[in-house]
Design a protein around this motif. Structure first.
Motif, PDB file in Angstrom:
ATOM      1  N   GLY A 277       0.820  -1.215   0.000  1.00  7.95           N
ATOM      2  CA  GLY A 277       0.000   0.000   0.000  1.00  7.95           C
ATOM      3  C   GLY A 277       0.846   1.253   0.000  1.00  7.95           C
ATOM      4  N   VAL A 278       0.247   2.365   0.387  1.00  3.43           N
ATOM      5  CA  VAL A 278       0.968   3.639   0.446  1.00  3.43           C
ATOM      6  C   VAL A 278       1.987   3.589   1.589  1.00  3.43           C
ATOM      7  N   PHE A 279       3.204   4.029   1.299  1.00  3.79           N
ATOM      8  CA  PHE A 279       4.274   4.061   2.295  1.00  3.79           C
ATOM      9  C   PHE A 279       4.560   5.511   2.665  1.00  3.79           C
ATOM     10  N   LEU A 280       4.504   5.815   3.965  1.00  4.73           N
ATOM     11  CA  LEU A 280       4.833   7.148   4.483  1.00  4.73           C
ATOM     12  C   LEU A 280       5.968   7.028   5.489  1.00  4.73           C
ATOM     13  N   ASN A 281       6.984   7.862   5.331  1.00  2.00           N
ATOM     14  CA  ASN A 281       8.063   7.941   6.318  1.00  2.00           C
ATOM     15  C   ASN A 281       8.271   9.403   6.670  1.00  2.00           C
ATOM     16  N   MET A 282       7.994   9.757   7.935  1.00  2.00           N
ATOM     17  CA  MET A 282       8.158  11.121   8.419  1.00  2.00           C
ATOM     18  C   MET A 282       9.502  11.225   9.138  1.00  2.00           C
ATOM     19  N   VAL A 283      10.301  12.212   8.786  1.00  2.00           N
ATOM     20  CA  VAL A 283      11.619  12.410   9.389  1.00  2.00           C
ATOM     21  C   VAL A 283      11.569  13.673  10.232  1.00  2.00           C
ATOM     22  N   THR A 284      11.874  13.555  11.510  1.00  2.00           N
ATOM     23  CA  THR A 284      11.766  14.694  12.420  1.00  2.00           C
ATOM     24  C   THR A 284      12.976  15.616  12.310  1.00  2.00           C
ATOM     25  N   LYS A 285      12.749  16.864  12.658  1.00  2.00           N
ATOM     26  CA  LYS A 285      13.840  17.824  12.733  1.00  2.00           C
ATOM     27  C   LYS A 285      14.789  17.443  13.868  1.00  2.00           C
ATOM     28  N   SER A 286      16.055  17.876  13.745  1.00  2.00           N
ATOM     29  CA  SER A 286      17.050  17.484  14.742  1.00  2.00           C
ATOM     30  C   SER A 286      17.744  18.670  15.398  1.00  2.00           C
ATOM     31  N   GLY A 287      17.402  19.876  15.014  1.00  2.00           N
ATOM     32  CA  GLY A 287      18.084  21.025  15.580  1.00  2.00           C
ATOM     33  C   GLY A 287      19.361  21.331  14.811  1.00  2.00           C
ATOM     34  N   GLY A 288      19.716  22.609  14.693  1.00  2.00           N
ATOM     35  CA  GLY A 288      20.887  23.008  13.918  1.00  2.00           C
ATOM     36  C   GLY A 288      21.994  23.548  14.791  1.00  2.00           C
ATOM     37  N   ASP A 289      22.920  24.275  14.152  1.00  2.00           N
ATOM     38  CA  ASP A 289      24.064  24.838  14.864  1.00  2.00           C
ATOM     39  C   ASP A 289      23.767  26.203  15.467  1.00  2.00           C
ATOM     40  N   ARG A 290      22.535  26.700  15.297  1.00  3.34           N
ATOM     41  CA  ARG A 290      22.118  27.917  15.984  1.00  3.34           C
ATOM     42  C   ARG A 290      20.677  27.729  16.454  1.00  3.34           C
ATOM     43  N   TRP A 291      20.324  28.438  17.500  1.00  6.81           N
ATOM     44  CA  TRP A 291      18.984  28.292  18.068  1.00  6.81           C
ATOM     45  C   TRP A 291      17.958  29.033  17.210  1.00  6.81           C
TER      46      TRP A 291
ATOM     47  N   LEU B 270      23.156  22.151  22.091  1.00  4.88           N
ATOM     48  CA  LEU B 270      23.426  22.113  23.530  1.00  4.88           C
ATOM     49  C   LEU B 270      24.926  22.097  23.775  1.00  4.88           C
ATOM     50  N   ILE B 271      25.648  21.377  22.910  1.00  2.00           N
ATOM     51  CA  ILE B 271      27.110  21.398  22.892  1.00  2.00           C
ATOM     52  C   ILE B 271      27.516  21.651  21.445  1.00  2.00           C
ATOM     53  N   ALA B 272      28.258  22.698  21.186  1.00  3.97           N
ATOM     54  CA  ALA B 272      28.567  23.105  19.812  1.00  3.97           C
ATOM     55  C   ALA B 272      29.180  21.958  19.020  1.00  3.97           C
ATOM     56  N   ARG B 273      28.587  21.710  17.852  1.00  4.93           N
ATOM     57  CA  ARG B 273      29.045  20.688  16.894  1.00  4.93           C
ATOM     58  C   ARG B 273      29.041  19.278  17.477  1.00  4.93           C
TER      59      ARG B 273
ATOM     60  N   GLN C  33      26.684  13.765  17.962  1.00  3.66           N
ATOM     61  CA  GLN C  33      27.705  13.409  16.977  1.00  3.66           C
ATOM     62  C   GLN C  33      28.856  12.741  17.717  1.00  3.66           C
ATOM     63  N   LEU C  34      28.882  11.392  17.673  1.00  2.67           N
ATOM     64  CA  LEU C  34      29.928  10.655  18.372  1.00  2.67           C
ATOM     65  C   LEU C  34      31.294  10.928  17.768  1.00  2.67           C
ATOM     66  N   SER C  35      31.344  10.994  16.436  1.00  2.00           N
ATOM     67  CA  SER C  35      32.567  11.284  15.693  1.00  2.00           C
ATOM     68  C   SER C  35      32.144  11.808  14.333  1.00  2.00           C
ATOM     69  N   ASP C  36      33.117  12.054  13.465  1.00  2.00           N
ATOM     70  CA  ASP C  36      32.777  12.549  12.133  1.00  2.00           C
ATOM     71  C   ASP C  36      31.951  11.540  11.356  1.00  2.00           C
ATOM     72  N   LYS C  37      32.061  10.261  11.714  1.00  2.00           N
ATOM     73  CA  LYS C  37      31.410   9.211  10.937  1.00  2.00           C
ATOM     74  C   LYS C  37      30.297   8.486  11.695  1.00  2.00           C
ATOM     75  N   ASN C  38      30.030   8.888  12.925  1.00  2.94           N
ATOM     76  CA  ASN C  38      29.022   8.187  13.725  1.00  2.94           C
ATOM     77  C   ASN C  38      28.128   9.193  14.435  1.00  2.94           C
ATOM     78  N   ARG C  39      26.801   8.962  14.327  1.00  6.28           N
ATOM     79  CA  ARG C  39      25.821   9.837  14.943  1.00  6.28           C
ATOM     80  C   ARG C  39      24.780   8.994  15.674  1.00  6.28           C
ATOM     81  N   LEU C  40      24.405   9.436  16.867  1.00  7.28           N
ATOM     82  CA  LEU C  40      23.415   8.745  17.699  1.00  7.28           C
ATOM     83  C   LEU C  40      22.243   9.697  17.941  1.00  7.28           C
ATOM     84  N   THR C  41      21.019   9.190  17.761  1.00  6.57           N
ATOM     85  CA  THR C  41      19.822  10.004  17.920  1.00  6.57           C
ATOM     86  C   THR C  41      18.853   9.320  18.880  1.00  6.57           C
TER      87      THR C  41
END
Length: 366
Positions: free
Chosen positions: A56-70, A118-121, A162-170
């Motif tokens: 059937g119809v497939f929907l995937n919603m992706v939430t915002k994650s916050g940026g480098d400025r508030w 909350l912690i830069a970068r 951002q655990l490292s340049d190549k690993n991210r945990l959400t």
């Protein structure tokens, strides 16, 4: 909704790549989407990716994650009596049209959302709060109007590390309250306020996502999710329910008191490997697994374990039906899927082929 001849029961509702479908209301999402919380929406109506379980119809919603400025936003919508008009004149009123029927008392929709570092970068946060209210006057039995209210309060928080340049945990958590004190009233004309049902739901979503870039050609997405649905419909009256078989009108009380608990435990991981040139074209290999455990529990009870019926046409009592309540049911479904896919591209031509193996087991406890 549906597309290409499929039924709505074949739809798939996802949040951040995790199935959030209701284990019992098949094809529906297990909560109400807060659309101001989304950064991206993926829609597919056919020729799905191999990771999609149904046609059937497939929907995937992706939430915002916050940026480098508030930053943040506030949205609001309101519909009230002063913003409405009606075209029922005196002539229509003489024929029994009632302008107050289904008149909106008010409809409101307010959202406040925002995010930043909350912690830069390193650590980013996004949060969203939404309040929906729909209050409409609807006809009830015996020509009375009852205010039918639906109120939804929703909160969501998304943390991105951002655990490292190549690993991210959400990590994500969302809770919603859905309150409808006179469920089944709208459109029935066979209930009074005491014989409606009080719906008082709570929806919880927990998610953990890991994204890793292992090489320039290989990356992995792994996800864990838990949806918890508490969906009760309580009786509003205190006495025995009474059904008039001549008119279909139910008085005194709703027929049952029902508590439903529906959980979905979901885990999936997908690896994607890119080959820039092989056999004259580019390859995008995809392989992984998807596993779900979905238990459902239902507890049903009635006042004095019975239902009464009579006929207003004859003025006579008819039946007393006895029920073996409280009645408890418990079911579960387990689904395990393994899949492999290759998308092969040469200039403007892309061929996609894959294999998906599934094992589905539904069971009842002893």
């Amino acid at each position: 909704f549906n597309a290409r001849g499929t039924t709505s029961a074949q739809n798939s509702s996802y949040l951040n790549g995790i199935n959030v479908g209701d284990p019992a209301a098949i094809g529906a999402a297990g909560f109400y989407y807060d659309f101001d919380a989304f950064d991206d929406i993926q829609v597919s109506t056919g020729a799905h990716d191999i990771t999609v379980p149904t046609s059937g119809v497939f929907l995937n919603m992706v939430t915002k994650s916050g940026g480098d400025r508030w930053s943040g936003r506030l949205t609001g919508a309101w519909l009230g009596d002063a913003t409405q008009t009606q075209n029922i004149d005196d002539n229509l009123l003489r024929y029994g049209f009632r302008p107050e029927t289904n008149a909106v008392d008010f409809v409101s929709d307010i959202n406040i959302s925002g995010g930043g570092p909350l912690i830069a970068r390193k650590l980013r946060m996004f949060t969203s709060f939404r309040d929906w209210r729909v209050h409409v006057n609807v006809p009830a039995a015996f020509s009375t109007l009852v205010l039918d209210k639906t109120d939804i309060t929703s909160g969501l928080i998304n943390l991105n590390y951002q655990l490292s340049d190549k690993n991210r945990l959400t990590g994500l958590y969302s809770r919603q309250y859905y309150k409808k004190p006179n469920r089944f009233l709208a459109g029935s004309n066979t209930l009074v306020k005491e014989s409606t049902s009080n719906e008082d739901d709570v929806f919880d979503i927990y998610q953990v996502l890991w994204n890793s870039v292992l090489t320039q050609h290989l990356f992995i997405d792994a996800r864990l999710g838990l949806n918890k649905i508490a969906f009760p419909t309580y009786q509003n009256g205190t006495g025995q329910t009474l059904l008039d078989t001549a008119t279909g009108i139910r008085t005194r009380n709703f027929n049952t008191d029902t508590e439903r608990f529906r959980d979905r435990y979901q885990a999936n991981a997908t690896a994607q490997y890119y080959v820039d040139e092989a056999l004259g074209g580019r390859h995008e290999f995809k392989f992984g697994f998807d596993n779900a455990h979905s238990p459902v529990e239902v507890l049903t009870s009635r006042v004095d374990d019975l239902e009464l019926t009579y006929s207003s046409a004859t003025g006579l009592s008819q039946n007393v039906t006895l029920f073996a309540t409280p009645f408890f049911t418990k079911t579960a479904v387990d689904v395990m899927a393994l899949y492999f896919q290759d998308s092969y591209s040469v200039k403007r031509l892309t061929l996609t082929g894959g294999l998906r193996w599934e094992r589905l087991e539904g069971y009842l406890p002893e």
